[in-house]
Design a protein around this motif. Sequence first.
Motif, short mmCIF file in Angstrom:
data_model
loop_
_atom_site.label_atom_id
_atom_site.label_comp_id
_atom_site.label_asym_id
_atom_site.label_seq_id
_atom_site.Cartn_x
_atom_site.Cartn_y
_atom_site.Cartn_z
N ASN A 105 -4.25 2.21 3.53
CA ASN A 105 -2.83 2.26 3.31
C ASN A 105 -2.75 3.89 2.71
OD1 ASN A 105 -4.78 3.13 0.89
ND2 ASN A 105 -2.86 1.84 -0.42
N PRO A 106 -3.35 4.81 3.76
CA PRO A 106 -3.03 6.80 3.35
C PRO A 106 -1.49 6.94 3.24
CG PRO A 106 -3.76 6.52 5.71
CD PRO A 106 -3.38 4.84 5.07
N PHE A 107 -1.00 7.52 2.06
CA PHE A 107 0.45 8.29 2.18
C PHE A 107 0.59 8.93 3.66
CE2 PHE A 107 -1.11 9.18 -2.53
CZ PHE A 107 -1.01 7.42 -2.85
N PRO A 108 2.08 9.13 3.28
CA PRO A 108 2.93 9.75 4.36
C PRO A 108 3.19 11.09 4.62
CG PRO A 108 5.05 8.67 3.12
CD PRO A 108 3.14 8.41 2.50
N LYS A 109 1.91 11.81 3.77
CA LYS A 109 1.56 13.04 3.26
C LYS A 109 0.77 14.05 4.27
CE LYS A 109 2.60 11.92 -0.85
NZ LYS A 109 3.58 13.21 -1.78
N SER A 110 -0.09 15.00 4.57
CA SER A 110 -0.91 15.14 4.63
C SER A 110 -2.22 15.04 4.47
CB SER A 110 -0.80 17.21 4.69
OG SER A 110 -0.82 17.40 3.32
N ILE A 111 -3.16 15.76 5.16
CA ILE A 111 -4.78 14.84 4.96
C ILE A 111 -4.84 15.72 3.52
CG2 ILE A 111 -7.36 14.98 4.84
CD1 ILE A 111 -6.21 14.80 8.21
N TYR A 112 -4.57 16.25 3.34
CA TYR A 112 -5.18 17.57 2.27
C TYR A 112 -5.15 16.76 0.91
CZ TYR A 112 -5.34 21.50 -1.49
OH TYR A 112 -6.41 22.67 -2.26
N GLU A 113 -2.91 16.75 0.91
CA GLU A 113 -2.63 16.27 0.03
C GLU A 113 -2.55 14.52 -0.62
OE1 GLU A 113 -0.39 17.13 -2.12
OE2 GLU A 113 -0.77 19.24 -1.61
N ASN A 114 -3.19 14.07 0.94
CA ASN A 114 -3.89 12.18 0.15
C ASN A 114 -4.83 12.24 -0.87
OD1 ASN A 114 -2.75 9.76 2.12
ND2 ASN A 114 -2.26 11.75 3.14
N VAL A 115 -5.72 13.22 -0.64
CA VAL A 115 -6.54 13.71 -1.72
C VAL A 115 -6.21 14.27 -2.85
CG1 VAL A 115 -8.48 14.25 -1.80
CG2 VAL A 115 -8.74 13.37 0.49
N ALA A 116 -6.16 15.49 -2.70
CA ALA A 116 -5.02 16.02 -3.68
C ALA A 116 -4.32 15.02 -4.65
CB ALA A 116 -3.87 17.25 -3.42
N GLU A 145 -14.48 16.07 10.14
CA GLU A 145 -13.50 15.45 11.21
C GLU A 145 -12.51 16.02 10.39
OE1 GLU A 145 -14.24 10.85 11.73
OE2 GLU A 145 -16.73 11.47 10.54
N VAL A 146 -12.33 16.26 9.51
CA VAL A 146 -11.19 16.71 8.96
C VAL A 146 -10.99 18.00 8.44
CG1 VAL A 146 -10.22 14.03 8.83
CG2 VAL A 146 -11.12 15.80 7.36
N LEU A 157 -4.90 9.88 11.75
CA LEU A 157 -6.16 9.46 11.87
C LEU A 157 -6.30 8.27 12.53
CD1 LEU A 157 -7.18 11.05 8.42
CD2 LEU A 157 -7.50 11.98 11.10
N SER A 158 -7.82 7.85 12.90
CA SER A 158 -7.78 6.06 13.75
C SER A 158 -8.38 5.21 12.20
CB SER A 158 -9.23 5.87 14.27
OG SER A 158 -10.32 6.54 12.87
N GLY A 159 -8.26 4.25 12.36
CA GLY A 159 -8.22 3.35 11.72
C GLY A 159 -9.58 3.50 10.73
N GLY A 160 -10.95 3.95 10.81
CA GLY A 160 -11.74 3.88 10.55
C GLY A 160 -11.41 5.51 9.97
N GLN A 161 -10.92 6.56 9.96
CA GLN A 161 -10.75 7.90 9.37
C GLN A 161 -10.17 7.61 8.13
OE1 GLN A 161 -9.83 9.84 12.93
NE2 GLN A 161 -11.90 10.90 12.28
#
Length: 265
Positions: A105-116, A145-146, A157-161
């Motif tokens: 369930n990643p947020f609709p944000k950048s990879i960076y912002e998902n973590v931050a 990978e990112v 990203l893929s499901g596993g990523q």
Amino acid sequence: MASLNPESSNGRYAIEAKDLNLYYGDFRAVKDTNMKFERNKITAIIGPSGCGKSTVLRAFNRMNELIPIYHATGEVIFNGTNIYNDDVDPVEVRRHIGMVFQKPNPFPKSIYENVAWGVRKVTNYKGKLDDIVEQSLRQAALWDEVKDILDQSGLALSGGQQQRLCIARTLAVKPNVVLMDEPASALDPIATLRIEELIQELKKDYTIIIVTHNMQQAARASDYTAFFNMDEDRAGFLVEYDRTTKMFTNPEKRLTEDYISGRFG
């Protein structure tokens, strides 16, 4: 509000459940549960559908309270405090006891912002987040990978990523315990293996409790296994809890043997 003092301790155990009963309205979903989870170990919770596995898991960081009719009796002891005490903030509980869900369930944000995002929201951290983002993505075995596409959407990203991104997001707020509710059930076999390998690495720094419907995964990936079943009133109860090697080779209860060998469930 009481603080979950990280300097306090349950000794060798990260979490202890004492006489825990979990209800949805008048229905008792899980009854009379007593468990102790060793630090830096992986515990798998197994059992047939409807036996309360996920309800038990979510009781350990008060996620069930997002359902209005839910309530609990008994205790869940973390860092010497019952997390169900009235003066304990459930948001602080979830900072120390993180959750990874079944479906990424990643947020609709950048990879960076998902973590931050969680670091800003939960910890009120005001400093530079680059190092925390990198460290969290490295811990989740995703950085290589990112690292060149941090500004791209996590949804690409893929499901596993995506699932490893969600794990990185959980790790970024520096929890003590990580709860995982069937984290690989929506993934292909290769991505599933990556998640299992990652979990083995993470237990060096975290206590991990994982719900799984996959017997082989429980046998491969966990140090301890807890088997839940339902009684005649459909209340989940703990049948047996032991080292995984013993549970899968020489269980104490016939019911456990029947479930593990596929006679029901």
